[in-house]
Structure formats: structure tokens, C-alpha cells
Design a protein around this motif. Sequence first.
Motif, PDB file in Angstrom:
ATOM      1  N   LEU A   1       0.833  -1.390  -0.032  1.00 47.32           N
ATOM      2  CA  LEU A   1       0.089  -0.243  -0.318  1.00 47.32           C
ATOM      3  C   LEU A   1       0.776   0.816  -0.139  1.00 47.32           C
ATOM      4  N   GLY A   2       1.767   0.935   0.322  1.00 39.08           N
ATOM      5  CA  GLY A   2       3.241   2.385   0.298  1.00 39.08           C
ATOM      6  C   GLY A   2       3.024   3.335   1.545  1.00 39.08           C
ATOM      7  N   LEU A   3       2.347   2.573   2.790  1.00 39.37           N
ATOM      8  CA  LEU A   3       2.336   3.137   3.393  1.00 39.37           C
ATOM      9  C   LEU A   3       3.581   2.827   5.045  1.00 39.37           C
ATOM     10  N   THR A   4       3.970   4.292   5.409  1.00 38.85           N
ATOM     11  CA  THR A   4       4.944   4.190   6.246  1.00 38.85           C
ATOM     12  C   THR A   4       4.668   4.969   7.739  1.00 38.85           C
ATOM     13  N   SER A   5       3.147   4.816   7.753  1.00 36.65           N
ATOM     14  CA  SER A   5       2.954   5.008   9.210  1.00 36.65           C
ATOM     15  C   SER A   5       0.572   4.173   9.037  1.00 36.65           C
ATOM     16  N   VAL A   6       0.425   4.208  10.226  1.00 37.64           N
ATOM     17  CA  VAL A   6      -0.814   3.711  10.321  1.00 37.64           C
ATOM     18  C   VAL A   6      -0.953   2.389  11.755  1.00 37.64           C
ATOM     19  N   ILE A   7      -2.091   2.968  11.707  1.00 43.92           N
ATOM     20  CA  ILE A   7      -2.992   2.575  12.896  1.00 43.92           C
ATOM     21  C   ILE A   7      -3.294   1.774  12.927  1.00 43.92           C
ATOM     22  N   LEU A   8      -2.738   0.697  13.675  1.00 41.28           N
ATOM     23  CA  LEU A   8      -3.585  -0.381  14.016  1.00 41.28           C
ATOM     24  C   LEU A   8      -4.845  -0.854  14.853  1.00 41.28           C
ATOM     25  N   ILE A   9      -6.288  -1.208  14.864  1.00 42.33           N
ATOM     26  CA  ILE A   9      -6.833  -1.716  15.765  1.00 42.33           C
ATOM     27  C   ILE A   9      -7.390  -3.177  16.053  1.00 42.33           C
ATOM     28  N   GLY A  10      -7.580  -4.218  16.361  1.00 40.92           N
ATOM     29  CA  GLY A  10      -7.876  -5.332  15.962  1.00 40.92           C
ATOM     30  C   GLY A  10      -8.398  -6.370  16.427  1.00 40.92           C
ATOM     31  N   LEU A  11      -8.952  -6.803  16.481  1.00 40.24           N
ATOM     32  CA  LEU A  11     -10.500  -6.987  17.329  1.00 40.24           C
ATOM     33  C   LEU A  11      -9.714  -9.029  17.692  1.00 40.24           C
ATOM     34  N   SER A  12      -9.607  -9.913  18.737  1.00 37.15           N
ATOM     35  CA  SER A  12      -9.464 -10.983  19.222  1.00 37.15           C
ATOM     36  C   SER A  12      -7.782 -11.475  18.873  1.00 37.15           C
ATOM     37  N   MET A  13      -8.015 -12.628  17.512  1.00 36.42           N
ATOM     38  CA  MET A  13      -6.391 -12.660  17.367  1.00 36.42           C
ATOM     39  C   MET A  13      -6.339 -11.812  15.938  1.00 36.42           C
TER      40      MET A  13
ATOM     41  N   HIS B   1     -17.798  -9.560  23.393  1.00 34.81           N
ATOM     42  CA  HIS B   1     -16.365  -9.972  23.176  1.00 34.81           C
ATOM     43  C   HIS B   1     -16.471  -8.689  21.984  1.00 34.81           C
ATOM     44  N   THR B   2     -17.564  -8.982  21.113  1.00 29.44           N
ATOM     45  CA  THR B   2     -17.485  -8.355  19.564  1.00 29.44           C
ATOM     46  C   THR B   2     -17.705  -6.715  20.045  1.00 29.44           C
ATOM     47  N   LEU B   3     -17.062  -6.035  20.533  1.00 26.31           N
ATOM     48  CA  LEU B   3     -17.521  -4.803  21.288  1.00 26.31           C
ATOM     49  C   LEU B   3     -17.618  -3.467  20.337  1.00 26.31           C
ATOM     50  N   HIS B   4     -17.208  -3.701  19.162  1.00 27.50           N
ATOM     51  CA  HIS B   4     -17.822  -2.430  18.394  1.00 27.50           C
ATOM     52  C   HIS B   4     -19.511  -3.176  17.703  1.00 27.50           C
TER      53      HIS B   4
ATOM     54  N   PRO C   1       1.988   4.396  14.730  1.00 35.62           N
ATOM     55  CA  PRO C   1       1.548   5.457  15.385  1.00 35.62           C
ATOM     56  C   PRO C   1       0.411   5.060  16.951  1.00 35.62           C
ATOM     57  N   LYS C   2      -0.284   4.116  17.050  1.00 37.95           N
ATOM     58  CA  LYS C   2      -1.400   4.380  17.384  1.00 37.95           C
ATOM     59  C   LYS C   2      -1.792   2.843  17.791  1.00 37.95           C
ATOM     60  N   LEU C   3      -2.349   1.810  18.867  1.00 44.04           N
ATOM     61  CA  LEU C   3      -2.468   0.790  18.495  1.00 44.04           C
ATOM     62  C   LEU C   3      -3.876   0.458  19.095  1.00 44.04           C
ATOM     63  N   VAL C   4      -4.723  -0.366  19.244  1.00 43.77           N
ATOM     64  CA  VAL C   4      -5.689  -0.512  19.742  1.00 43.77           C
ATOM     65  C   VAL C   4      -6.324  -2.018  20.024  1.00 43.77           C
ATOM     66  N   VAL C   5      -5.737  -2.617  20.652  1.00 40.32           N
ATOM     67  CA  VAL C   5      -5.868  -3.950  21.540  1.00 40.32           C
ATOM     68  C   VAL C   5      -7.624  -4.614  21.917  1.00 40.32           C
ATOM     69  N   VAL C   6      -8.670  -5.488  20.766  1.00 43.29           N
ATOM     70  CA  VAL C   6      -9.581  -4.890  21.676  1.00 43.29           C
ATOM     71  C   VAL C   6     -10.126  -6.972  21.950  1.00 43.29           C
ATOM     72  N   ASP C   7      -9.982  -6.637  23.536  1.00 40.71           N
ATOM     73  CA  ASP C   7     -10.708  -7.556  23.958  1.00 40.71           C
ATOM     74  C   ASP C   7     -10.060  -8.995  23.537  1.00 40.71           C
ATOM     75  N   ILE C   8      -8.697  -9.284  23.734  1.00 44.04           N
ATOM     76  CA  ILE C   8      -7.723 -10.112  23.978  1.00 44.04           C
ATOM     77  C   ILE C   8      -6.611  -9.789  24.730  1.00 44.04           C
ATOM     78  N   GLY C   9      -5.715 -10.593  25.279  1.00 39.03           N
ATOM     79  CA  GLY C   9      -4.670 -10.145  25.903  1.00 39.03           C
ATOM     80  C   GLY C   9      -3.451 -11.724  26.271  1.00 39.03           C
ATOM     81  N   PRO C  10      -2.463 -11.029  26.698  1.00 39.02           N
ATOM     82  CA  PRO C  10      -1.055 -12.030  27.027  1.00 39.02           C
ATOM     83  C   PRO C  10      -1.823 -13.870  26.784  1.00 39.02           C
ATOM     84  N   GLU C  11      -3.235 -13.680  28.398  1.00 34.44           N
ATOM     85  CA  GLU C  11      -3.950 -14.692  28.606  1.00 34.44           C
ATOM     86  C   GLU C  11      -4.863 -14.709  28.663  1.00 34.44           C
TER      87      GLU C  11
END
Length: 271
Positions: free
Chosen positions: A90-102, A251-254, A119-129
Motif C-alpha cells: 500500500l506504500g504506507l509509512t505509518s498506519v494505526i492498527l485496530i485488532g479484535l481478538s485474533m 467480545h465483539t465490542l464494536h 503510531p497508535k495501537l488499539v487491542v480489542v478484547d484480547i490479551g497475553p492470557e
Amino acid sequence: MNLLRPLDREFVVNGLRLHLLDWGGEGRPPLLLLHGFTGHAHAWDTLSIALQPYFHVYALDQRGHGDSDPADTYNAVVAFDDIGGVIDQLGLTSVILIGLSMGGRNAMYFTSRRPQLVPKLVVVDIGPEISARAAAAPAGPPEPETWDSIEQAAQHLYRGNPFPGIHYYRWVASHSLRRRPDGSIVWGWHPSIKERRSTGDVDWWAVVRAIPSPTLVLRGEHSPILDRDVAERMAKELPRGRFVEIPRAVHTLHEDNPEAVLAALKEFLVF
């Protein structure tokens, strides 16, 4: 320009064909959405519409999901190449990531390895455990192997979690089903995602501590996947972490509480 329909785009990364929805927005900050296990890019459509005036929104069908090719292996390590390949093409040098679960774990792993891109990350309803409650049988009757109609699938989803409402489930189920050559109706994901899924041997707490980007952790009030104490620990161990719990959400918060999720995103992403 705000598109009325997303553009379907395809990329080939290491021989794997990956499908992407591009909602347009030239000149706006790029934002990439990564769905959860058995999900697909269209599951983000309603959030994409809300974010479209402020960002150039992309939503990826991850390997084996939606209209992307199946693969031999499924984990965050191989997803790293998929995500990076698409971003680079896509040629992107910066991209905000939003990810759900997996998708959230895939986004965490990617950001820990290529933080200069995120530059910023959003992690939706998932963690290391993963919560012990995740192993519990889902509410309602067992899922059939095939469906008679979109309505039957929608009603099944609604019984499991009524927060999004039956009208939403009718819409999302219409994007989530496919017809086999024999005429039967099944979910759109490829069977291999359940047969070939692996952990990738990742130390997830080490990944959390290696993410320098400002990170928002979102948890559903009734989540069976991410326990509150794990989410709180994540926010503390992330170098620049923040935690918000979304009420009236599983779980699917959005999907469950879209306005609360949007409010949290507005504060964190500043739009």
C-alpha cells in the motif's frame, strides 16, 4: 472523497492472495482493521463508516478468512508477514492498527516487531492470557454444520449475544455465509483455520512490554475472553498503555456497544 462502497483490492504476499477493503480517504491518516478468528473484513463495515470521515480506513481479510486464500499455518508469526506485506504494498509509512481478538494479537505482535510503522495501537478484547471461561460451552443450542437460511444463522448469533440486535445479525450473517458446490450453506471461513491453528510459541507478556506505541486496551464488561485483571495488568506493563472497559458488551465490542467504542476511540485517536 468518502466512498459509498469500499473498493475490493487484492495483494499477493509470499504467494498468498489477500483481500482488502479500501474505504478511501486520500490524505487522511491510514487505519487498518484486523478482524477476529472466523471473522472477516466486512464485520468492520459499521465502524468503518463511522471512522471514514477522519481516516483512510482499510479492513483486511486475514489468511483463510473472507475472500483471502487459505494457508498451511495460522498464527501471529505468519500473520506478521501478511500484514507487513500488505502495508508495504500500500506504500504506507505509518498506519494505526485496530485488532479484535485474533486480530488484536496479530496487531500486538506486528507492532512489537515494526513499531516505527504504528503510531497508535488499539487491542480489542484480547490479551497475553485467555480467560478460563473461554473454554465454557457457548450459550444456546449447538451450532449446526450447515444452515437453512441467513435468518437461521442470524437467530443463532442473536441467542448467543443479544447486544447487537437481530437486525445487525441479519446484515452481518448475509456477509458471512457461502454456498458449497453441493448447495449447502456454511460460514465463509476456510475449514483449515481450525485444523491448522497454532500458538506460534510467542511469549505474549514479552510482546506487550516490547510495544512502545501508545496502546489502548478495550475490554467488554461481560467478556469471556479477557479477564479484567489481565487487561489492567496489560495497561500497566505496556510502556504507554491505557485501559477502557466497554459496558453492555461481550467480545465483539464494536458490534455490542458501538457508541461506547467510538467514544473511546475518539478520545484515544483524537478526532
